[in-house]
Scaffold this motif. Structure first.
Motif, PDB file in Angstrom:
ATOM      1  N   UNK A   1       0.837  -1.204   0.000  1.00  0.00           N
ATOM      2  CA  UNK A   1       0.000   0.000   0.000  1.00  0.00           C
ATOM      3  C   UNK A   1       0.871   1.253   0.000  1.00  0.00           C
ATOM      4  N   UNK A   2       1.953   1.248   0.774  1.00  0.00           N
ATOM      5  CA  UNK A   2       2.860   2.387   0.822  1.00  0.00           C
ATOM      6  C   UNK A   2       3.434   2.677  -0.559  1.00  0.00           C
ATOM      7  N   UNK A   3       3.897   1.643  -1.250  1.00  0.00           N
ATOM      8  CA  UNK A   3       4.464   1.835  -2.587  1.00  0.00           C
ATOM      9  C   UNK A   3       3.398   2.324  -3.558  1.00  0.00           C
ATOM     10  N   UNK A   4       2.202   1.768  -3.468  1.00  0.00           N
ATOM     11  CA  UNK A   4       1.105   2.217  -4.330  1.00  0.00           C
ATOM     12  C   UNK A   4       0.813   3.703  -4.142  1.00  0.00           C
ATOM     13  N   UNK A   5       0.736   4.145  -2.889  1.00  0.00           N
ATOM     14  CA  UNK A   5       0.446   5.559  -2.599  1.00  0.00           C
ATOM     15  C   UNK A   5       1.561   6.457  -3.120  1.00  0.00           C
ATOM     16  N   UNK A   6       2.798   6.050  -2.906  1.00  0.00           N
ATOM     17  CA  UNK A   6       3.919   6.844  -3.391  1.00  0.00           C
ATOM     18  C   UNK A   6       3.954   6.904  -4.910  1.00  0.00           C
ATOM     19  N   UNK A   7       3.600   5.808  -5.533  1.00  0.00           N
ATOM     20  CA  UNK A   7       3.560   5.774  -7.001  1.00  0.00           C
ATOM     21  C   UNK A   7       2.537   6.781  -7.523  1.00  0.00           C
ATOM     22  N   UNK A   8       1.365   6.803  -6.941  1.00  0.00           N
ATOM     23  CA  UNK A   8       0.325   7.739  -7.366  1.00  0.00           C
ATOM     24  C   UNK A   8       0.769   9.189  -7.161  1.00  0.00           C
ATOM     25  N   UNK A   9       1.416   9.458  -6.032  1.00  0.00           N
ATOM     26  CA  UNK A   9       1.871  10.825  -5.751  1.00  0.00           C
ATOM     27  C   UNK A   9       2.941  11.274  -6.731  1.00  0.00           C
ATOM     28  N   UNK A  10       3.827  10.368  -7.091  1.00  0.00           N
ATOM     29  CA  UNK A  10       4.869  10.693  -8.063  1.00  0.00           C
ATOM     30  C   UNK A  10       4.272  10.957  -9.437  1.00  0.00           C
ATOM     31  N   UNK A  11       3.368  10.098  -9.862  1.00  0.00           N
ATOM     32  CA  UNK A  11       2.775  10.265 -11.194  1.00  0.00           C
ATOM     33  C   UNK A  11       1.970  11.556 -11.283  1.00  0.00           C
ATOM     34  N   UNK A  12       1.436  12.014 -10.142  1.00  0.00           N
ATOM     35  CA  UNK A  12       0.686  13.267 -10.136  1.00  0.00           C
ATOM     36  C   UNK A  12       1.579  14.473 -10.425  1.00  0.00           C
ATOM     37  N   UNK A  13       2.901  14.303 -10.234  1.00  0.00           N
ATOM     38  CA  UNK A  13       3.833  15.397 -10.504  1.00  0.00           C
ATOM     39  C   UNK A  13       4.118  15.573 -11.994  1.00  0.00           C
ATOM     40  N   UNK A  14       3.684  14.616 -12.810  1.00  0.00           N
ATOM     41  CA  UNK A  14       3.959  14.683 -14.253  1.00  0.00           C
ATOM     42  C   UNK A  14       3.458  15.958 -14.882  1.00  0.00           C
ATOM     43  N   UNK A  15       2.349  16.474 -14.368  1.00  0.00           N
ATOM     44  CA  UNK A  15       1.753  17.675 -14.962  1.00  0.00           C
ATOM     45  C   UNK A  15       2.620  18.915 -14.740  1.00  0.00           C
ATOM     46  N   UNK A  16       3.589  18.827 -13.798  1.00  0.00           N
ATOM     47  CA  UNK A  16       4.484  19.968 -13.557  1.00  0.00           C
ATOM     48  C   UNK A  16       5.626  20.040 -14.546  1.00  0.00           C
ATOM     49  N   UNK A  17       5.872  18.948 -15.258  1.00  0.00           N
ATOM     50  CA  UNK A  17       7.091  18.842 -16.071  1.00  0.00           C
ATOM     51  C   UNK A  17       6.857  19.168 -17.538  1.00  0.00           C
TER      52      UNK A  17
END
Length: 308
Positions: A292-308
């Motif tokens: 679950x921890x890895x899943x949550x971190x994965x989602x948070x990282x992918x959400x940063x894509x819109x900044x790049x």
């Protein structure tokens, strides 16, 4: 559907004789030779007591890095005279190669007023070191799409830290390998035992997995994870996600490539590699929490894509 595999092997190295005590850190660790190669054993025991979970955290991080194509030291679970730990082969492969740690590389960036803080490091300073000093990708690892230089690989290391909640990327946990010809290469990522919230109890894990209090959920818990990079104004540690995002803005194309690799990483494969940790080392609730921890971190990282 994931296919069940055998548990990871636990190597018993009780028969080996230690060659050299490793001076860095607080853990009980030593080098030994086997079939002409050097290996490091790192125990979960330290001068501060037993750090249970560092062995399975290191192994899971290793297998996850493999799936991502991230350069890393390889770890196996091990036991030495009843002490749990991991073993890893020396990634300094050629005679005459030298590992220079980040704290040495940062010396020219540290002002006299910072001398009393041995852990000082700022994201932009490390970027300058990667671009102007280290330059070359890790030895023995292939270039990836938009990922060819030391800096482009290092932004992947910071993504990986955020993915596994690795709060221990201090300035002795990254560095460069200097070859006999004087060429510098980024060292592979190493020392991930302080990740995956391995130090919290199963009781706390279960509460966070089952709570109806949003503030206690795993998705909120992971947002607290801090890096060893500092804010220039406050000199306080910044969050893992912020460290990756700050570096990613200086390596946009490489960061987007790493995030694409992460997006394509199948959750079933992540679940499978966690499930292979022997149950005597890692409980079922610890496995569920880690996934679950890895899943949550994965989602948070992918959400940063819109900044790049």
């Amino acid at each position: 559907m994931e296919e069940a595999l055998e548990d990871y092997k636990i190597y018993d190295i009780s028969h080996v004789e230690s060659d050299l005590l490793e001076p860095l850190g607080t853990k009980s660790k030593f080098w030994y030779s086997s079939d002409g190669e050097e290996f490091l054993f790192k125990s979960v025991e330290s001068s501060n007591g037993i750090r249970l979970g560092e062995d399975w955290a290191e192994k899971i991080a290793c297998e996850l890095a493999t799936l991502l194509g991230l350069p890393h030291a390889h770890y196996e679970l091990a036991i030495y005279k009843g002490k749990r730990g991991v073993i890893t082969k020396n990634f300094i492969s050629e005679r005459g190669e030298q590992l220079m740690l980040g704290n040495e590389l940062l010396e020219t960036f540290i002002s006299s007023e910072d001398d009393n803080n041995p852990n000082i490091q700022y994201v932009d300073d490390v970027y300058q070191i990667m671009v102007n000093t280290v330059i070359n990708k890790p030895i023995g690892f292939s270039s990836l799409k938009e990922i060819k230089t030391a800096s482009e690989f290092f932004v992947g290391y910071l993504m990986f830290d955020a993915l596994i909640s690795n709060q221990d990327r201090h300035n002795e946990n990254w560095g460069t390998i200097n070859t006999v010809k004087g060429i510098k290469h980024l060292a592979p990522s190493y020392d991930h035992g302080a990740s995956l919230a391995r130090n919290i109890s199963d009781e706390i894990r279960n509460i966070r997995l089952t709570t109806k209090d949003r503030g206690q959920e795993v998705s909120q818990f992971v947002l607290k994870a801090k890096s060893w990079f500092l804010n220039r104004e406050t000199n306080s540690r910044i969050k893992l996600l912020d460290a990756f995002n700050e570096y990613a803005l200086m390596e946009r194309e490489a960061a987007k490539s790493w995030l694409k690799i992460l997006r394509e990483l199948d959750d079933d494969k992540i679940h499978l590699l966690i499930s292979r940790v022997p149950e005597e080392l890692m409980s079922p609730v610890a496995k569920d929490f880690t996934f679950k921890l890895i899943q949550c971190n994965k989602l948070n990282l992918l959400a940063l894509s819109s900044n790049l």
